[in-house]
Design a protein around this motif. Structure first.
Motif: not given
Length: 432
Positions: A71-94
């Motif tokens: 498993p791996a987790g990405v920050c908010l900015a990377c979810s926008y810039e590096c994973h745009e249009g991908h199937d993302l699982i929202e983890l709320y906060t950690k």
């Protein structure tokens, strides 16, 4: 006059109907919640250089994760810039997490925002949430096979989300608790059960010799004095005219709960006696001679196999003597002594970081960034939606039916389906 089945059915329909105002209000509420969750997280820069951040919004990317990969987790900015249009699982906060985007857990992806990352983040903690599974039942949320309408509640220790019915006890009203520790975490940290004595009703029995009383400092105007000696304590509360006796659970005296105004007047007077001690030169340091936890453990309290619902401010009651602080560190739960660790504190920072923008300003800003063709397409799309919505609602008016929330959702769902169909078929505008 008795109510006919027809009028009764109509009344029921009206009761379940949802107005457009209510829908818009719900949309604003959801937007405010989203802003609270994302407001204290950086949406422009990868958070990796900042290390293991106290708390941040995180995502797991199903598109980039290979089958059987860790498993791996990405920050908010990377979810926008590096994973745009991908199937993302929202983890709320950690808490205490460092962005994994582009490291060895993503062998086919290079981070666009901060490519110079170590291969792994050894201090990151992962659970089945990163695979879209939650609770002790390891089910997805929302769960298409679960017909029970049940809320999900996050444990403040393990940060997993649990169905209310799987916490082993009845969930109180939202107003009655601030944080939850799940049953598994309570088994690992069963000393927390001792602190239920500080939030439940405490019965006092007047005697000459009695144990020390837990009191917390504030700037209350009530006048009182607190003195301690070996084996005895005395507290003169002239303002409330009460005398504290031996803490006992079987006294005939009235309960004196933490909600009692007399108790509040006293607990606001003094610093936690187990947290600090004043040396001869006036300096304050952690006390090694007194421990609130030991005091609580000497009394009778019940250890249960269930989750515990804790009131607001419960963290401030945790003993912070040297011995207890060492225990928290060894158990990896030192964060429990930090009020800024709470999700409520994080969300409040998010709300404060939001710059108020009116809906009109948003619309003007969005339109100004469009070219002429995009503006024409938007106008045509709006008019098309307006026409279709008018025809759709007209049917309800003609049949005397109330428009329900699910009816509105169905309308927009059908519109999205038609839009996808047009996109797949392809279309173009002819300019003459």
């Amino acid at each position: 006059m008795s109510e006919t089945p027809e009028s009764s059915g109509k009344a029921d329909a009206e009761d379940t109907g949802v107005s457009m105002v209510e829908i818009l209000e719900e949309e604003e509420r959801l937007e405010a919640d989203a802003n609270a969750v994302l407001g204290d997280s950086d949406d422009k820069n990868c958070t990796y250089p900042r290390g293991y951040i106290n708390r941040q919004a995180l995502y797991s990317c199903s598109t980039c994760k290979a089958e059987g990969a860790e498993p791996a987790g990405v920050c908010l900015a990377c979810s926008y810039e590096c994973h745009e249009g991908h199937d993302l699982i929202e983890l709320y906060t950690k808490r205490f997490f460092r962005c994994d985007c582009g490291n060895s857990r993503f062998p086919n992806l290079k981070c666009k925002l901060y490519p110079d990352k170590d291969a792994v983040n050894p201090s990151n903690k992962y659970n089945h949430n990163f695979s879209g599974l939650y609770c002790i039942c390891s089910r997805p949320y929302p769960d298409p096979d679960d017909e029970v309408d049940d809320e999900m509640i996050q444990c403040v220790v393990c940060e997993d989300w649990h169905h209310g019915r799987h916490l082993g006890t009845v969930v109180p009203d939202n107003q009655e608790y601030s944080e939850v520790v799940c049953s598994d975490c309570m088994k690992r940290h069963d000393f927390l059960w001792a602190y239920t004595l500080t939030s439940q009703a405490t019965v006092l029995k007047k005697e000459e010799r009695y144990t020390e009383v837990d009191v917390v400092a504030s700037d209350s105007s009530d006048q009182a004095s607190y003195s301690m000696s070996a084996g005895t304590s005395s507290l003169d509360a002239s303002a409330s005219n009460v005398s504290l006796g031996n803490l006992s659970g079987n006294s005939d005296d009235p309960d004196w709960s933490s909600n009692d105004p007399r108790f509040e007047a006293l607990v606001k007077k003094y610093p936690p006696r187990s947290q600090v001690a004043t040396t001869s030169d006036g300096r304050q340091q952690p006390s090694v001679d007194t421990c609130l936890l030991k005091d609580l453990k000497s009394r009778k309290y019940e250890v249960k196999e269930e989750a515990i619902f804790l009131p607001e401010g419960w963290r401030k009651k945790l003993c912070q003597c040297v011995e207890c602080m060492t225990m928290y560190k060894d158990k990896g739960i030192l964060f429990l002594t930090d009020d800024h660790d709470t999700v409520q504190s994080y969300e409040e920072r998010g709300r404060q970081n939001q710059v108020p923008v009116s809906q009109h300003d948003k619309e003007v800003s969005a339109l100004s960034q469009m070219n002429r063709i995009q503006q024409v397409e938007l106008l045509q799309g709006f008019n098309d939606m307006k026409s279709q919505l008018s025809d759709y609602l007209k049917k309800f008016a003609e049949n005397g039916k109330v428009v329900r929330e699910e009816d509105i959702k169905e309308f927009f769902s059908n519109m999205q389906a038609r839009k996808r169909q047009k996109t797949e078929e392809g279309f173009q505008y002819n300019c003459k």
